[in-house]
Motif scaffolding. Structure first.
Motif, mmCIF file in Angstrom:
data_model
loop_
_atom_site.group_PDB
_atom_site.id
_atom_site.type_symbol
_atom_site.label_atom_id
_atom_site.label_comp_id
_atom_site.label_asym_id
_atom_site.label_seq_id
_atom_site.Cartn_x
_atom_site.Cartn_y
_atom_site.Cartn_z
ATOM 1 N N PRO A 169 -3.661 -103.743 99.030
ATOM 2 C CA PRO A 169 -2.929 -102.475 99.100
ATOM 3 C C PRO A 169 -1.619 -102.461 98.321
ATOM 4 O O PRO A 169 -1.060 -101.395 98.070
ATOM 5 N N SER A 170 -1.118 -103.639 97.930
ATOM 6 C CA SER A 170 0.139 -103.660 97.173
ATOM 7 C C SER A 170 -0.047 -103.194 95.734
ATOM 8 O O SER A 170 0.920 -102.835 95.062
ATOM 9 N N VAL A 171 -1.301 -103.202 95.226
ATOM 10 C CA VAL A 171 -1.556 -102.742 93.857
ATOM 11 C C VAL A 171 -1.521 -101.217 93.838
ATOM 12 O O VAL A 171 -2.321 -100.553 94.493
ATOM 13 N N VAL A 172 -0.572 -100.662 93.102
ATOM 14 C CA VAL A 172 -0.429 -99.200 93.073
ATOM 15 C C VAL A 172 -0.503 -98.617 91.662
ATOM 16 O O VAL A 172 -0.635 -97.408 91.495
ATOM 17 N N ASN A 173 -0.415 -99.467 90.650
ATOM 18 C CA ASN A 173 -0.479 -98.992 89.262
ATOM 19 C C ASN A 173 -1.230 -100.002 88.405
ATOM 20 O O ASN A 173 -1.243 -101.204 88.698
#
Length: 201
Positions: A169-173
Motif C-alpha cells: 500500500p505504500s506504493v502510490v506513484n
C-alpha cells in the motif's frame, strides 16, 4: 484547470457528429489539448480529435475513438488520455490507461513529425504498450496504473501515473522513462525504465 469546456466533434462530411461537455483536466476522461505548429490535438470524452491550427477546421482523418487511435480492440477499455506537443523534438506524444479485462497498463503513441493528421501510420508510429503483466520488463505486475501525465526533457520521455499495489500500500506513484530520440525514431530497443515511488514522495 477546472474550466468548463464544450467539445464539438465535426464529422468527416463537415457536419456535427457529437458534443461532449466536461471539466478540463478533471475526471477519468478529462479534456487534454496539445498545440503544434500545424495542428491542435485534443482528447475529449471517448475520442481523439485534431483541428487545423490556423482555421479551426477539422481535417480528414483527424477523429478517432481512443480504442482506434491507440490501435487496440475490444474487450480492452482505453481511458484517461493525455497529450502533449514537444516543441524541441517536434512530436506529439499521447498516452492513456488501457484495461484488458483487469490487466491494466499504459499505451502510448508518438507522431512522426509536426503534422498530426491523418491518425494513421502515415503520421504516427505504432502504439507502444507497457506495464502490462505479460510485459517481460514488468517487475511488479500487481500494480494498477491511473491518471497518466507526460513530461519531456532534452533526452527523455517521462510518464507518471498514480499507482495502486495491493501487496504494498505504500506504493502510490510510478514513473516510466524512455530514451526520447530513440523512441522518436521508432527504435524501442532501449525499453522502458520503471520506478515505483512510495508515499514519502
Amino acid at each position: 484547470r477546472g474550466q468548463q469546456v464544450q467539445v464539438v466533434d465535426v464529422g468527416e462530411d463537415g457536419g456535427q457528429a457529437e458534443v461532449w461537455t466536461g471539466v478540463q483536466g478533471v475526471g477519468s476522461n478529462g479534456v487534454s489539448v496539445a498545440a503544434g505548429p500545424k495542428h491542435v490535438v485534443q482528447t475529449a470524452g471517448p475520442r481523439v480529435l485534431a483541428f487545423v491550427k490556423s482555421t479551426g477546421s477539422a481535417p480528414k482523418g483527424g477523429s478517432k475513438t481512443l480504442l482506434q487511435f491507440f490501435g487496440l480492440s475490444s474487450p480492452v477499455v482505453v481511458s484517461q488520455p493525455d497529450v502533449v506537443y514537444d516543441p524541441v523534438g517536434k512530436r506529439f506524444v499521447a498516452v492513456a490507461v488501457a484495461d484488458n479485462s483487469g490487466d491494466i497498463g499504459v499505451v502510448m503513441r508518438i507522431s512522426k513529425g509536426t503534422a498530426a493528421t491523418p491518425f494513421t501510420s502515415e503520421k504516427w508510429r505504432k502504439p507502444i504498450q507497457f506495464a502490462f503483466s505479460d510485459d517481460p520488463a514488468e517487475q511488479n505486475p500487481d500494480v494498477d496504473e491511473s491518471k497518466p501525465a507526460i513530461g519531456i526533457s532534452g533526452d527523455k520521455i517521462a510518464v507518471t501515473v498514480a499507482a495502486y499495489d495491493p501487496s504494498d500500500p505504500s506504493v502510490v506513484n510510478r514513473v516510466f522513462f524512455m530514451a526520447k530520440n530513440a523512441f522518436y525514431a521508432g527504435n524501442l530497443s532501449s525499453g522502458v525504465w520503471t520506478a515505483d515511488l512510495n508515499n514519502t514522495y
